[in-house]
Design a protein around this motif. Structure first.
Motif, PDB file in Angstrom:
ATOM      1  N   GLN A  61       0.943  -1.199   0.063  1.00  8.87           N
ATOM      2  CA  GLN A  61      -0.096  -0.022  -0.008  1.00  8.87           C
ATOM      3  C   GLN A  61       0.900   1.220   0.089  1.00  8.87           C
ATOM      4  N   PRO A  62       0.323   2.410  -0.464  1.00  7.96           N
ATOM      5  CA  PRO A  62       1.124   3.564  -0.518  1.00  7.96           C
ATOM      6  C   PRO A  62       1.513   3.978   1.001  1.00  7.96           C
ATOM      7  N   ASN A  63       2.797   4.514   1.079  1.00  9.76           N
ATOM      8  CA  ASN A  63       3.266   4.918   2.404  1.00  9.76           C
ATOM      9  C   ASN A  63       3.819   3.657   3.335  1.00  9.76           C
ATOM     10  N   SER A  64       3.784   2.545   2.770  1.00 14.42           N
ATOM     11  CA  SER A  64       4.365   1.409   3.534  1.00 14.42           C
ATOM     12  C   SER A  64       5.985   1.314   3.642  1.00 14.42           C
ATOM     13  N   GLY A  65       6.582   2.123   2.773  1.00 17.97           N
ATOM     14  CA  GLY A  65       8.032   2.254   3.045  1.00 17.97           C
ATOM     15  C   GLY A  65       8.661   1.248   1.948  1.00 17.97           C
ATOM     16  N   LYS A  66       7.779   0.758   1.105  1.00 17.92           N
ATOM     17  CA  LYS A  66       8.099  -0.042  -0.002  1.00 17.92           C
ATOM     18  C   LYS A  66       9.368   0.479  -1.047  1.00 17.92           C
ATOM     19  N   SER A  67       8.939   1.733  -1.530  1.00 17.45           N
ATOM     20  CA  SER A  67       9.928   2.375  -2.318  1.00 17.45           C
ATOM     21  C   SER A  67      11.442   2.744  -1.470  1.00 17.45           C
ATOM     22  N   THR A  68      11.416   3.047  -0.300  1.00 24.57           N
ATOM     23  CA  THR A  68      12.273   3.108   0.517  1.00 24.57           C
ATOM     24  C   THR A  68      13.114   1.859   0.621  1.00 24.57           C
ATOM     25  N   LEU A  69      12.566   0.779   0.846  1.00 24.38           N
ATOM     26  CA  LEU A  69      13.041  -0.797   0.684  1.00 24.38           C
ATOM     27  C   LEU A  69      13.699  -0.868  -0.578  1.00 24.38           C
ATOM     28  N   PHE A  70      13.159  -0.542  -1.815  1.00 28.59           N
ATOM     29  CA  PHE A  70      13.573  -0.719  -3.103  1.00 28.59           C
ATOM     30  C   PHE A  70      14.838   0.089  -3.096  1.00 28.59           C
ATOM     31  N   ASN A  71      14.920   1.479  -2.597  1.00 34.47           N
ATOM     32  CA  ASN A  71      16.141   2.429  -2.971  1.00 34.47           C
ATOM     33  C   ASN A  71      17.356   1.803  -2.063  1.00 34.47           C
ATOM     34  N   GLN A  72      16.924   1.139  -0.903  1.00 37.69           N
ATOM     35  CA  GLN A  72      18.154   0.580  -0.224  1.00 37.69           C
ATOM     36  C   GLN A  72      18.594  -0.581  -0.885  1.00 37.69           C
ATOM     37  N   ILE A  73      17.884  -1.481  -1.454  1.00 38.35           N
ATOM     38  CA  ILE A  73      18.323  -2.621  -2.323  1.00 38.35           C
ATOM     39  C   ILE A  73      19.120  -2.155  -3.547  1.00 38.35           C
ATOM     40  N   ALA A  74      18.704  -1.046  -4.337  1.00 37.04           N
ATOM     41  CA  ALA A  74      18.892  -0.741  -5.604  1.00 37.04           C
ATOM     42  C   ALA A  74      20.193   0.455  -5.540  1.00 37.04           C
ATOM     43  N   GLY A  75      20.243   1.301  -4.562  1.00 39.38           N
ATOM     44  CA  GLY A  75      21.314   2.033  -4.567  1.00 39.38           C
ATOM     45  C   GLY A  75      21.022   3.105  -5.886  1.00 39.38           C
ATOM     46  N   PHE A  76      21.776   3.155  -6.863  1.00 34.28           N
ATOM     47  CA  PHE A  76      21.744   4.123  -8.044  1.00 34.28           C
ATOM     48  C   PHE A  76      21.628   3.165  -9.207  1.00 34.28           C
ATOM     49  N   ARG A  77      21.223   1.949  -9.013  1.00 34.21           N
ATOM     50  CA  ARG A  77      21.326   1.252 -10.128  1.00 34.21           C
ATOM     51  C   ARG A  77      20.065   0.801 -10.569  1.00 34.21           C
ATOM     52  N   ALA A  78      18.889   1.490 -10.363  1.00 33.92           N
ATOM     53  CA  ALA A  78      17.696   1.532 -10.848  1.00 33.92           C
ATOM     54  C   ALA A  78      17.523   2.005 -12.215  1.00 33.92           C
ATOM     55  N   ARG A  79      16.546   1.290 -12.874  1.00 34.95           N
ATOM     56  CA  ARG A  79      16.037   1.828 -14.291  1.00 34.95           C
ATOM     57  C   ARG A  79      14.563   1.855 -14.223  1.00 34.95           C
ATOM     58  N   THR A  99      11.522  -5.221   9.173  1.00 33.36           N
ATOM     59  CA  THR A  99      12.436  -4.487   8.639  1.00 33.36           C
ATOM     60  C   THR A  99      12.181  -3.017   9.030  1.00 33.36           C
ATOM     61  N   VAL A 100      13.275  -2.106   9.035  1.00 30.29           N
ATOM     62  CA  VAL A 100      13.327  -0.643   9.205  1.00 30.29           C
ATOM     63  C   VAL A 100      13.945  -0.267   7.944  1.00 30.29           C
ATOM     64  N   ALA A 101      13.370  -0.122   6.810  1.00 29.98           N
ATOM     65  CA  ALA A 101      13.906   0.186   5.614  1.00 29.98           C
ATOM     66  C   ALA A 101      14.782   1.479   5.456  1.00 29.98           C
ATOM     67  N   VAL A 102      14.182   2.439   6.152  1.00 32.84           N
ATOM     68  CA  VAL A 102      15.161   3.671   6.102  1.00 32.84           C
ATOM     69  C   VAL A 102      16.299   3.661   6.768  1.00 32.84           C
TER      70      VAL A 102
END
Length: 301
Positions: free
Chosen positions: A12-30, A145-148
């Motif tokens: 759901q929105p605001n679940s921290g999903k994209s924060t988790l993704f950014n922690q995994i991806a770093g600068f390698r996302a497309r 998890t605490v993705a942030v």
């Protein structure tokens, strides 16, 4: 020899999903999108323990009936693409509400892991969750998890091989609902040669009147007529649309699961507030602090 996994993050929105993704991806996302859509989603390739996996950050959605373009993209991806592991990112501080969507995702019968994100916020609210009990009820691995802060990501990837399709969804349908869903399921098995998603899931969504499914799957007039008759029968008995009946069942089931696995105690912030209240509202000490405040104000003026 390992198989490269396609891992879809959904929540759901605001679940921290994209924060988790950014922690995994770093600068390698497309970014990418589905044919015929303008809504992008993010993809990255990550190596963990020598194994390479593709991770997709799907747009946030509250349900599998989303009407917004971004929500429809998330739903279409799950229904049209091959996903090896479905990672449902949940806001642990809003567990009861979030579990309704989890129950819907379980119907897709995709190997699944539930990520209880924002555990620090849950702790601040005084919510204590029994992870093992939640795993037992849902039948899938649960990772806190605490993705942030990047906490729990290593544990998530270690659990990928443990992702599994829940044997039984803890949703107690009425006898009438079960009968009508079973009837539609049996007819669909005869009419549909191949389906990327479970036939029973399709039957339930047709009964609910799910617009996303209606757009993606073509069924003949006889099936439509059967679904309409089933919907009318349920409305006559329950006094509500089948969608509302099933949604209410998910809501009550989610609340029941929350009550079994979580305890709400005083959070750290609340403990401090209560202690201050005890002091400032004390029948003797309260007057002392009130006098002190007046004296400070007097000298400041």
């Amino acid at each position: 020899m390992y198989k490269r996994k396609r891992i879809a993050l959904v929540g759901q929105p605001n679940s921290g999903k994209s924060t988790l993704f950014n922690q995994i991806a770093g600068f390698r996302a497309r970014t990418s999108n589905l044919p015929g859509t303008t809504v992008d989603f993010s993809i990255t390739t990550v190596k963990m323990a020598g194994e390479e996996h593709e991770v997709i950050d799907l747009p946030g959605t509250y349900s599998l009936e989303g009407m917004e373009p971004a929500e429809r993209v998330a739903i279409r991806y799950l229904l049209e693409r091959e996903v090896d592991v479905l990672v449902n990112v949940v806001d642990a501080s809003l567990l009861a509400r979030s579990l309704e969507f989890t129950l819907s995702l379980m119907e897709l019968k995709i190997p699944m892991i539930v990520v209880l994100n924002m555990m620090d916020e849950a702790e601040r609210k005084g919510i204590v969750i029994d992870i093992q009990k939640l795993e037992e009820i849902l039948g899938v691995p649960v990772v806190p998890t605490v993705a942030v802060h990047g906490k729990g990501i290593k544990e998530l990837f270690e659990k990928l091989d443990d992702a599994r399709v829940p044997e039984e969804i803890p949703l107690q349908l009425s006898r009438l609902l079960r009968e009508e869903i079973n009837k539609i399921t049996e007819v669909l098995k005869e009419r549909i040669e191949f389906s990327k998603f479970p036939i029973r899931f399709l039957a339930m969504k047709l009964l609910e009147g799910n617009t996303s499914i209606n757009e993606l799957v073509e069924v003949d007039k006889d099936v439509r007529r059967m679904v309409d008759q089933a919907r009318a029968k349920i409305m006559e008995v329950a006094g509500k649309d089948p969608h509302d009946v099933i949604h209410t069942l998910r809501h009550h089931t989610a609340l029941s699961i929350f009550e079994k696995v979580a305890q709400v105690k005083r959070g750290r912030r609340k403990e401090l507030e209560y202690k201050l209240d005890d002091i400032l509202l004390h029948p003797v000490l309260g007057y002392f602090f009130l006098t002190l405040v007046f004296l400070v104000l007097f000298f400041l003026v």
